[in-house]
Enzyme design. Structure first.
Site, PDB file in Angstrom:
ATOM      1  N   ASN A  10       0.949  -1.329   0.235  1.00 61.66           N
ATOM      2  CA  ASN A  10       0.297   0.036  -0.051  1.00 61.66           C
ATOM      3  C   ASN A  10       1.202   1.123  -0.122  1.00 61.66           C
ATOM      4  O   ASN A  10       1.150   1.721   1.145  1.00 61.66           O
ATOM      5  CB  ASN A  10      -0.769  -0.098   1.026  1.00 61.66           C
ATOM      6  CG  ASN A  10      -2.062   1.165   0.725  1.00 61.66           C
ATOM      7  OD1 ASN A  10      -1.957   2.024   1.034  1.00 61.66           O
ATOM      8  ND2 ASN A  10      -2.517   1.349   2.560  1.00 61.66           N
ATOM      9  N   TRP A  11       0.623   1.331  -1.022  1.00 56.90           N
ATOM     10  CA  TRP A  11       1.727   3.065  -0.994  1.00 56.90           C
ATOM     11  C   TRP A  11       1.268   4.456  -0.805  1.00 56.90           C
ATOM     12  O   TRP A  11       2.060   5.378  -0.314  1.00 56.90           O
ATOM     13  CB  TRP A  11       2.265   3.140  -2.959  1.00 56.90           C
ATOM     14  CG  TRP A  11       2.745   1.813  -3.019  1.00 56.90           C
ATOM     15  CD1 TRP A  11       3.470   0.737  -2.544  1.00 56.90           C
ATOM     16  CD2 TRP A  11       3.454   1.990  -4.709  1.00 56.90           C
ATOM     17  NE1 TRP A  11       3.859   0.059  -3.439  1.00 56.90           N
ATOM     18  CE2 TRP A  11       3.830   1.342  -4.732  1.00 56.90           C
ATOM     19  CE3 TRP A  11       3.230   2.687  -6.021  1.00 56.90           C
ATOM     20  CZ2 TRP A  11       4.596  -0.144  -6.409  1.00 56.90           C
ATOM     21  CZ3 TRP A  11       3.845   2.038  -7.344  1.00 56.90           C
ATOM     22  CH2 TRP A  11       4.138   1.001  -7.034  1.00 56.90           C
ATOM     23  N   LYS A  12       0.070   4.108  -0.395  1.00 54.45           N
ATOM     24  CA  LYS A  12      -1.095   5.355   0.364  1.00 54.45           C
ATOM     25  C   LYS A  12      -0.369   6.368  -0.784  1.00 54.45           C
ATOM     26  O   LYS A  12      -0.431   6.707  -1.419  1.00 54.45           O
ATOM     27  CB  LYS A  12       0.417   5.759   1.989  1.00 54.45           C
ATOM     28  CG  LYS A  12      -0.314   4.388   2.869  1.00 54.45           C
ATOM     29  CD  LYS A  12       0.083   3.860   4.102  1.00 54.45           C
ATOM     30  CE  LYS A  12      -0.276   3.179   4.450  1.00 54.45           C
ATOM     31  NZ  LYS A  12       0.231   3.086   6.339  1.00 54.45           N
ATOM     32  N   HIS A  95      -9.404   0.825   5.191  1.00 51.93           N
ATOM     33  CA  HIS A  95      -8.395   0.899   5.866  1.00 51.93           C
ATOM     34  C   HIS A  95      -8.322   2.315   7.423  1.00 51.93           C
ATOM     35  O   HIS A  95      -9.069   3.658   7.270  1.00 51.93           O
ATOM     36  CB  HIS A  95      -7.099   1.870   4.954  1.00 51.93           C
ATOM     37  CG  HIS A  95      -5.767   1.478   5.361  1.00 51.93           C
ATOM     38  ND1 HIS A  95      -5.276   2.363   6.657  1.00 51.93           N
ATOM     39  CD2 HIS A  95      -4.735   0.972   5.135  1.00 51.93           C
ATOM     40  CE1 HIS A  95      -4.351   2.189   6.458  1.00 51.93           C
ATOM     41  NE2 HIS A  95      -4.074   1.506   6.185  1.00 51.93           N
ATOM     42  N   GLU A  97      -6.880   4.430   8.224  1.00 47.44           N
ATOM     43  CA  GLU A  97      -6.642   6.141   7.984  1.00 47.44           C
ATOM     44  C   GLU A  97      -8.024   5.947   7.712  1.00 47.44           C
ATOM     45  O   GLU A  97      -8.288   7.762   7.839  1.00 47.44           O
ATOM     46  CB  GLU A  97      -5.484   6.745   7.363  1.00 47.44           C
ATOM     47  CG  GLU A  97      -3.646   5.701   7.880  1.00 47.44           C
ATOM     48  CD  GLU A  97      -2.786   5.501   6.240  1.00 47.44           C
ATOM     49  OE1 GLU A  97      -2.522   5.536   5.895  1.00 47.44           O
ATOM     50  OE2 GLU A  97      -1.837   4.804   7.643  1.00 47.44           O
ATOM     51  N   GLU A 167      -4.833  -5.389  10.906  1.00 47.62           N
ATOM     52  CA  GLU A 167      -4.072  -3.918  10.842  1.00 47.62           C
ATOM     53  C   GLU A 167      -4.532  -3.157  12.097  1.00 47.62           C
ATOM     54  O   GLU A 167      -4.825  -1.841  12.259  1.00 47.62           O
ATOM     55  CB  GLU A 167      -3.746  -2.830   9.596  1.00 47.62           C
ATOM     56  CG  GLU A 167      -3.819  -3.351   8.170  1.00 47.62           C
ATOM     57  CD  GLU A 167      -3.087  -2.529   7.249  1.00 47.62           C
ATOM     58  OE1 GLU A 167      -2.214  -2.898   6.560  1.00 47.62           O
ATOM     59  OE2 GLU A 167      -3.675  -1.280   7.359  1.00 47.62           O
ATOM     60  N   GLY A 173       2.949   2.434  10.975  1.00 44.34           N
ATOM     61  CA  GLY A 173       3.582   3.659  10.645  1.00 44.34           C
ATOM     62  C   GLY A 173       4.784   3.570  11.911  1.00 44.34           C
ATOM     63  O   GLY A 173       5.057   4.462  12.165  1.00 44.34           O
ATOM     64  N   SER A 213       4.053  -2.196  10.251  1.00 41.80           N
ATOM     65  CA  SER A 213       5.104  -2.597  10.262  1.00 41.80           C
ATOM     66  C   SER A 213       5.643  -3.050  10.228  1.00 41.80           C
ATOM     67  O   SER A 213       6.661  -4.658  10.908  1.00 41.80           O
ATOM     68  CB  SER A 213       5.558  -1.685  11.953  1.00 41.80           C
ATOM     69  OG  SER A 213       5.148  -0.332  12.238  1.00 41.80           O
ATOM     70  N   GLY A 234       3.357  -1.167   4.020  1.00 41.53           N
ATOM     71  CA  GLY A 234       3.124   0.115   4.065  1.00 41.53           C
ATOM     72  C   GLY A 234       4.512   0.429   3.626  1.00 41.53           C
ATOM     73  O   GLY A 234       5.268   0.375   2.385  1.00 41.53           O
ATOM     74  N   GLY A 235       5.295   1.214   4.879  1.00 43.68           N
ATOM     75  CA  GLY A 235       6.520   1.531   4.492  1.00 43.68           C
ATOM     76  C   GLY A 235       7.405   1.420   3.957  1.00 43.68           C
ATOM     77  O   GLY A 235       8.188   1.693   3.062  1.00 43.68           O
TER      78      GLY A 235
HETATM   79  P1  13P Z   1       3.197   0.770   7.460  1.00 44.99           P
HETATM   80  O1  13P Z   1       3.798  -1.208   7.016  1.00 44.99           O
HETATM   81  O2  13P Z   1       3.725   1.540   6.833  1.00 44.99           O
HETATM   82  O3  13P Z   1       3.093  -0.227   9.342  1.00 44.99           O
HETATM   83  O4  13P Z   1       1.441   0.236   6.978  1.00 44.99           O
HETATM   84  C1  13P Z   1       0.672  -0.703   7.083  1.00 44.99           C
HETATM   85  C2  13P Z   1      -0.933  -0.143   6.331  1.00 44.99           C
HETATM   86  O5  13P Z   1      -1.236   0.842   6.720  1.00 44.99           O
HETATM   87  C3  13P Z   1      -0.683  -1.065   5.368  1.00 44.99           C
HETATM   88  O6  13P Z   1      -2.336  -0.876   4.693  1.00 44.99           O
END
Ligand code: 13P
Length: 250
Positions: A10-12, A95, A97, A167, A173, A213, A234-235
């Site tokens: 997920n590149w957000k 998600h 967020e 999640e 994050g 993470s 994510g990251g």
């Molecule tokens: P991180 O891997 O940066 O913690 O993000 C997880 C995430 O929200 C994937 O959708």
């Protein structure tokens, strides 16, 4: 039960089109002999660019969100029809967020889930508790509610196009990962909830990803758990160097 591992990035809200193209090209090259199921979810503005690069490869194209309505007067929203037109195969919905920053509730997420399935997309439905909820002993209850309400009205026949991503909000994050044991316990619980809704067979088949993470150095221990069938990253998904080792874990 042998479920296929599913590793998604997920590149957000990162990357311009040229940056997205560069990463997508690197992943296509480095994952072509990968053994698992893969997906990348760029921002809306990079979807068309990335679609051309991943087309015909073993990497699926995902969107990070979608409107709850098919079309109409919804300024700033993106429709399922527009996503499909770009070659999007999967949509991430609910998600944390979206839930916590943009206040999407279970009813809205459910409407999106049903619309996406109705149009033939695969859905990654995200669930997970906040730190406060975990500390209050409510992690299971929160995940149960989000799963049950997220899947309300979803027919058994559509379940094979549903992936759940657990999640925990406090792990996203933050560099804090749920221990493999804690994550597995919630995954097992979500599978039990799916079993109550759709029967044991369907529950055994459903893919449940872990997100929060995930890094190359914790992926193997997480994936080794019975109920953890992949990762939503994510990251670490923002660079081929950090994503490929996760995607190629064995
Ligand atoms: P991180 O891997 O940066 O913690 O993000 C997880 C995430 O929200 C994937 O959708």
């Amino acid at each position: 039960m042998n479920r296929t591992y599913y590793i998604a990035g997920n590149w957000k809200m990162h990357k311009t089109r040229s940056e997205a193209a560069e990463l997508a090209k690197a992943l296509v090259a480095q994952l072509k002999d990968g053994k698992h199921k893969y997906l990348v979810a760029p921002t809306f503005t990079s979807l068309e660019t990335v679609a051309a690069i991943v087309k015909g490869t073993n990497i699926r194209l995902g969107a990070q969100n979608m409107a709850a309505e098919e079309q109409g007067a919804h300024t700033g929203e993106v429709s399922v029809l527009q996503l499909k037109d770009l070659g999007v195969q999967t949509v991430i919905l609910g998600h944390s967020e979206r839930r916590h920053v943009y206040k999407e509730d279970d009813a809205l997420v459910n409407k999106k889930v049903k619309l996406a399935l109705q149009h033939g997309l695969e859905v990654i439905l995200c669930v997970g508790e906040t730190l406060e909820e975990r500390e209050a002993g409510k992690a299971e209850a929160v995940c149960e509610t989000q799963t049950v309400k997220g899947l309300l009205g979803v027919a058994a026949g559509d379940l094979e196009r549903v992936v759940i991503a657990y999640e925990p909000v406090w792990a996203i994050g933050t560099g804090k990962t749920a221990t493999p044991e804690d994550a597995d316990a919630i995954h097992a619980y979500i599978r039990k909830v799916a079993g109550k809704l759709y029967g044991e067979d369907a529950a055994q088949r459903i893919i449940i990803q872990y997100g929060g993470s995930v890094k190359a150095d914790n992926a193997v221990q997480l994936m080794a758990k019975d109920n953890i069938d992949g990762a939503l990253v994510g990251g670490a998904a923002l660079k081929a160097d950090s994503f490929v080792p996760i995607a190629k874990f064995s």
